[in-house]
Design a protein around this motif. Sequence first.
Motif, PDB file in Angstrom:
ATOM      1  N   THR A  39       0.335  -9.559   1.759  1.00 55.29           N
ATOM      2  CA  THR A  39       1.262  -8.594   1.240  1.00 55.29           C
ATOM      3  C   THR A  39       1.511  -9.179  -0.131  1.00 55.29           C
ATOM      4  N   LYS A  67       6.755  -4.570   4.711  1.00 52.31           N
ATOM      5  CA  LYS A  67       5.675  -5.095   4.505  1.00 52.31           C
ATOM      6  C   LYS A  67       5.106  -5.939   5.851  1.00 52.31           C
ATOM      7  N   GLY A 126       1.705  -2.886   0.424  1.00 49.41           N
ATOM      8  CA  GLY A 126       1.316  -3.784   1.812  1.00 49.41           C
ATOM      9  C   GLY A 126      -0.100  -3.928   2.062  1.00 49.41           C
TER      10      GLY A 126
END
Length: 149
Positions: A39, A67, A126
């Motif tokens: 991420t 995320k 993400g």
Amino acid sequence: MYSRIVVGIDGSELANKALRHALKLAKESEARVFVVTATEPSLIIAPGAEMMAVNTGEIIAELEAAKTKSAAATLDEAEELAKTTGQTIEKIHVPSSLAADAIISTAQAQGASLIVMGSHGRRGLGRLLLGSQASEVLARSDIPVLVVK
């Protein structure tokens, strides 16, 4: 032939296709499979921010938590896919990293003999594993890379 395979995933169908291919290779060669997702770092860009005071720490913490949750879900889906083939995987989330950096560093840390990844993936918060990231891994890795289309 391969003893340790690192697979970069992002939750896209192409990444799942790459994972299925890696699992087949792993089964044939009795290799361990390390599944990694990354991420990106959280950034807040606010034009005119010099004129206001905002506690960005709390906002960034919430972004990072979201995320991390998304990465965990992506890795859990990969684990379920592996279970359908009777295999296990080792799940790795690399936060605040570009996908290429995460894949290469994980492969080096795990002593991988092969990296498997999709040629591109899903974009958005993400989700990393873009065509540019696949190109970056190909350009920088000294470990063999298998790109699945």
